[in-house]
Design a protein around this motif. Structure first.
Motif, PDB file in Angstrom:
ATOM      1  N   UNK A 123       0.803  -1.221   0.000  1.00 28.25           N
ATOM      2  CA  UNK A 123       0.000   0.000   0.000  1.00 28.25           C
ATOM      3  C   UNK A 123       0.841   1.278   0.000  1.00 28.25           C
ATOM      4  N   UNK A 124       2.137   1.162  -0.260  1.00 29.59           N
ATOM      5  CA  UNK A 124       2.955   2.377  -0.290  1.00 29.59           C
ATOM      6  C   UNK A 124       2.489   3.268  -1.438  1.00 29.59           C
ATOM      7  N   UNK A 125       2.703   4.544  -1.271  1.00 36.07           N
ATOM      8  CA  UNK A 125       2.246   5.509  -2.271  1.00 36.07           C
ATOM      9  C   UNK A 125       3.007   5.306  -3.583  1.00 36.07           C
ATOM     10  N   UNK A 129       3.983  10.544 -12.311  1.00 34.12           N
ATOM     11  CA  UNK A 129       4.215  11.970 -12.535  1.00 34.12           C
ATOM     12  C   UNK A 129       3.906  12.732 -11.265  1.00 34.12           C
ATOM     13  N   UNK A 130       2.880  13.561 -11.296  1.00 34.12           N
ATOM     14  CA  UNK A 130       2.516  14.384 -10.145  1.00 34.12           C
ATOM     15  C   UNK A 130       1.316  13.847  -9.378  1.00 34.12           C
ATOM     16  N   UNK A 131       0.771  12.726  -9.810  1.00 31.94           N
ATOM     17  CA  UNK A 131      -0.433  12.190  -9.169  1.00 31.94           C
ATOM     18  C   UNK A 131      -0.178  10.828  -8.550  1.00 31.94           C
ATOM     19  N   UNK A 132      -0.866  10.578  -7.438  1.00 27.90           N
ATOM     20  CA  UNK A 132      -0.796   9.259  -6.810  1.00 27.90           C
ATOM     21  C   UNK A 132      -1.743   8.322  -7.556  1.00 27.90           C
ATOM     22  N   UNK A 133      -1.235   7.153  -7.904  1.00 22.01           N
ATOM     23  CA  UNK A 133      -2.072   6.210  -8.654  1.00 22.01           C
ATOM     24  C   UNK A 133      -2.875   5.298  -7.739  1.00 22.01           C
ATOM     25  N   UNK A 134      -2.474   5.214  -6.488  1.00 17.85           N
ATOM     26  CA  UNK A 134      -3.165   4.309  -5.558  1.00 17.85           C
ATOM     27  C   UNK A 134      -3.640   5.052  -4.307  1.00 17.85           C
ATOM     28  N   UNK A 135      -4.127   6.244  -4.487  1.00 13.60           N
ATOM     29  CA  UNK A 135      -4.517   7.073  -3.339  1.00 13.60           C
ATOM     30  C   UNK A 135      -5.583   6.397  -2.476  1.00 13.60           C
ATOM     31  N   UNK A 136      -6.584   5.804  -3.083  1.00 13.76           N
ATOM     32  CA  UNK A 136      -7.657   5.163  -2.300  1.00 13.76           C
ATOM     33  C   UNK A 136      -7.096   4.045  -1.432  1.00 13.76           C
ATOM     34  N   UNK A 137      -6.314   3.164  -2.018  1.00 10.68           N
ATOM     35  CA  UNK A 137      -5.784   2.023  -1.272  1.00 10.68           C
ATOM     36  C   UNK A 137      -4.792   2.479  -0.213  1.00 10.68           C
ATOM     37  N   UNK A 138      -3.889   3.362  -0.575  1.00 11.99           N
ATOM     38  CA  UNK A 138      -2.869   3.826   0.369  1.00 11.99           C
ATOM     39  C   UNK A 138      -3.498   4.552   1.555  1.00 11.99           C
ATOM     40  N   UNK A 139      -4.392   5.470   1.278  1.00  8.17           N
ATOM     41  CA  UNK A 139      -5.054   6.214   2.353  1.00  8.17           C
ATOM     42  C   UNK A 139      -5.928   5.296   3.207  1.00  8.17           C
ATOM     43  N   UNK A 140      -6.650   4.380   2.568  1.00  8.56           N
ATOM     44  CA  UNK A 140      -7.509   3.461   3.302  1.00  8.56           C
ATOM     45  C   UNK A 140      -6.713   2.599   4.267  1.00  8.56           C
ATOM     46  N   UNK A 141      -5.566   2.107   3.822  1.00  9.27           N
ATOM     47  CA  UNK A 141      -4.722   1.265   4.673  1.00  9.27           C
ATOM     48  C   UNK A 141      -4.197   2.070   5.862  1.00  9.27           C
ATOM     49  N   UNK A 142      -3.695   3.273   5.606  1.00 11.42           N
ATOM     50  CA  UNK A 142      -3.155   4.093   6.697  1.00 11.42           C
ATOM     51  C   UNK A 142      -4.237   4.472   7.712  1.00 11.42           C
TER      52      UNK A 142
END
Length: 162
Positions: A123-125, A129-142
């Motif tokens: 789940x690491x970010x 480019x300038x956007x996170x591709x896994x924001x939902x998963x990364x944020x949800x896990x944290x």
């Protein structure tokens, strides 16, 4: 002869009678098994909308189920549940170890360390480019890790899992 045909038409053929009896016995067994399964299963109250029941721990060691509702900003509930599992088990075991070292009240229930897995790498970010591709998963896990940590502290203080 007409009498024999009339009786033959009413009486089942021997093979058919055996097959019908076997089918009836099989249906009765299935019904009994279903009734036994329903009787053995604990009734589960309906959950509030959005509430998750998250099983924590493996087959060895302590395991429990916690109930929690993900905050509204969580958009990946599976990642959230993974975070809750890890945060809860890690915190629970750490608090028990600290209590044992300090001579405080020791709870014998401990999660099997081999069942407590960090999924930080999964789940690491990830950036494109300038956007996170896994924001939902990364944020949800944290967020789940934070919620799990909080729940473990509350439940251990009360002496019971939620």
């Amino acid at each position: 002869m007409a009498l024999a045909l009339t009786l033959g038409a009413c009486a089942p053929l021997p093979q058919q009678a055996d097959a019908d009896a076997a089918a009836a016995a099989s249906a009765a067994s299935a019904t009994q098994a279903a009734q036994a399964a329903r009787a053995a299963a604990k009734p589960v109250a309906p959950s509030p909308p959005g509430e998750q029941r998250i099983v924590i721990g493996g087959t060895n060691g302590f395991h429990t189920t916690v109930k929690t509702t993900p905050p509204s900003q969580v958009c990946d509930t599976d990642a959230f549940a993974d975070g809750v599992r890890y945060g809860y088990a890690l915190t629970w075991n750490r608090l028990i170890a600290e209590a044992a070292r300090s001579g405080g009240r020791v709870d014998k229930r401990k999660f099997d360390a081999s069942a407590v897995h960090s999924q930080d790498d999964q789940y690491k970010i990830q950036w494109d480019g300038k956007e996170r591709t896994n924001a939902c998963a990364s944020d949800g896990y944290l967020i789940g890790r934070i919620v799990g940590t909080h729940l473990a502290g509350l439940n251990l203080r009360d002496g019971k899992p939620s």
